[in-house]
Design an enzyme around this catalytic site. Sequence first.
Site, mmCIF file in Angstrom:
data_model
loop_
_atom_site.group_PDB
_atom_site.id
_atom_site.type_symbol
_atom_site.label_atom_id
_atom_site.label_comp_id
_atom_site.label_asym_id
_atom_site.label_seq_id
_atom_site.Cartn_x
_atom_site.Cartn_y
_atom_site.Cartn_z
ATOM 1 N N MET B 1 0.839 -1.196 0.000
ATOM 2 C CA MET B 1 0.000 0.000 0.000
ATOM 3 C C MET B 1 0.873 1.245 0.000
ATOM 4 O O MET B 1 2.085 1.165 0.142
ATOM 5 C CB MET B 1 -0.920 0.007 1.228
ATOM 6 C CG MET B 1 -1.988 -1.068 1.159
ATOM 7 S SD MET B 1 -3.084 -0.834 -0.267
ATOM 8 C CE MET B 1 -4.354 -2.028 0.112
ATOM 9 N N CYS B 2 0.228 2.352 -0.115
ATOM 10 C CA CYS B 2 0.965 3.594 -0.277
ATOM 11 C C CYS B 2 0.324 4.633 0.625
ATOM 12 O O CYS B 2 -0.647 4.359 1.313
ATOM 13 C CB CYS B 2 0.870 4.071 -1.712
ATOM 14 S SG CYS B 2 1.276 2.776 -2.895
ATOM 15 N N GLU B 3 0.898 5.812 0.634
ATOM 16 C CA GLU B 3 0.281 6.907 1.390
ATOM 17 C C GLU B 3 0.061 8.094 0.466
ATOM 18 O O GLU B 3 0.932 8.443 -0.338
ATOM 19 C CB GLU B 3 1.182 7.335 2.555
ATOM 20 C CG GLU B 3 1.388 6.225 3.555
ATOM 21 C CD GLU B 3 0.893 6.544 4.969
ATOM 22 O OE1 GLU B 3 0.383 7.664 5.212
ATOM 23 O OE2 GLU B 3 1.026 5.662 5.820
ATOM 24 N N ILE B 78 3.648 8.507 -1.457
ATOM 25 C CA ILE B 78 4.827 7.669 -1.246
ATOM 26 C C ILE B 78 4.401 6.230 -1.444
ATOM 27 O O ILE B 78 3.299 5.838 -1.089
ATOM 28 C CB ILE B 78 5.513 7.896 0.119
ATOM 29 C CG1 ILE B 78 4.540 7.726 1.277
ATOM 30 C CG2 ILE B 78 6.165 9.265 0.173
ATOM 31 C CD1 ILE B 78 5.229 7.833 2.626
ATOM 32 N N ASN B 108 -3.831 5.073 -3.947
ATOM 33 C CA ASN B 108 -3.448 4.142 -2.892
ATOM 34 C C ASN B 108 -4.379 2.940 -2.990
ATOM 35 O O ASN B 108 -5.604 3.112 -3.046
ATOM 36 C CB ASN B 108 -3.571 4.857 -1.525
ATOM 37 C CG ASN B 108 -3.842 3.907 -0.379
ATOM 38 O OD1 ASN B 108 -4.968 3.508 -0.152
ATOM 39 N ND2 ASN B 108 -2.818 3.551 0.350
#
Lengths: 267, 267
Positions: B1-3, B78, B108
């Site tokens: 996952m990402c932010e 990110i 995301n």
Amino acid sequence: MCELLGMSANVPTDICFSFAGLVQRGGGTGPHRDGWGIAFYEGRGLRAFHDPLPSADSRIAQLLVAYPIKSKVVISHIRQANVGEVSLVNTHPFSRELWGVMWCFAHNGQLDRQLFEWPLTYYRPAGTTDSEYAFCWLMDQIRSRFPGGPPEDANVLIDLVHECCEKLRALGVFNMLLSDSDRLFSYCSTKLSWITRRAPFGEAHLCDRDMSVDFYKETTPNDVVTVIATEPLTDNEEWARLSAGEMIVFADGEVARLVSTLGGAKD
Amino acid sequence: MCELLGMSANVPTDICFSFAGLVQRGGGTGPHRDGWGIAFYEGRGLRAFHDPLPSADSRIAQLLVAYPIKSKVVISHIRQANVGEVSLVNTHPFSRELWGVMWCFAHNGQLDRQLFEWPLTYYRPAGTTDSEYAFCWLMDQIRSRFPGGPPEDANVLIDLVHECCEKLRALGVFNMLLSDSDRLFSYCSTKLSWITRRAPFGEAHLCDRDMSVDFYKETTPNDVVTVIATEPLTDNEEWARLSAGEMIVFADGEVARLVSTLGGAKD
């Protein structure tokens, strides 16, 4: 007018040395105070840095002079505005996607206002410069002719780009750098010089600041690196000059093709 | 996952404080080591910074934490890679031009591979992520429906974006930020929190590093600044959470529209 800088190399190479010379012309040794930009390809990825501030004062430019980003194709531009206000949206290089490839473009020169009457189909400028309009028009021509993907014979594409550049040159001054991530198309209307560095490598000294680099220490024997710029960036090396109407296509640092002006009147 | 991190403001505002918190999650307090990017609108101009390195170690990220770029709309991301290798071409945010506007997008989540069978017409991904494919598909839907320009009634466009997001969410997790330079579309599939700061301003303290800012000193009484992120970035303020299927559209820092999930089954 503006200044262009491009690089094509057969291995990922940083452009810190040449860029250090170029940024001096952005408010230091040159009058190009109206923003600057640089785009680096890494494979098919493209990252660009844009700043509407003079490059000689820019914190981002200072970082890039000191921080080596390695790339096989680079396009950079410092701007002295003529058409279009000084703002981020008018800062080169510009980019657009075609066939899943990010194309990148920068222009030096000025084109007659009748350009803005040339019809656009797929691409539209975000800003107000003649340069971005010309880029959108050029991309439109390529896309209209080859909607599904690039032609099998790359020469057909190169000829089309050259033909379009000739039409644009008929409107004024049109020096440009264009890339599809692999090739660097370099078209000369008035001013564009280039140099290919390969073994045996020597030392080079910048015109615009007292800075030298010994490429022998920075490279391996198989490296081939071509740099192209509006004016030669070093004062102790021999740069070649392109003639009006000439386009060189570089790939992996080598000349992939040289196309000369078609001569006769263009419609 | 990402932010994800986004900002919408009624005056050009820097995002250094929130970004300082976010970058810690890129290899510092969080596992999102697979690159980061941030895009700033200045009028219709868009400048983006991308780096395939972890943000916590990135020289470019360090510069941006210290160098205030003022913008009314920002999108940052990110990455912790799932689909698509770690490389520049797969680094968010992505951008494409429509109607002479640079649109910008970050995602995301993860989507089922059947996404890659959804047909694309105008836009194609340069990289291999589900995210960029979804963005191209979304832009295709908007362009197909409104080829000549945006609809007069902005709600029609907002409804279309929401409808497309719902279709994408049916394939997995789809939290996204999208902007057309004016609006910030924020769609929640699982996690997205936001806060609007306005007078009387107070002090905020980051969760991810011991850093505070007194917005009273940094702002004027008329400033309205909304920040939206995957998880709240501060630990002494009240953040609102979006529900699954909700989309908020921010403009000038204010909620321009809240669209809730349509409920019934979607085709």
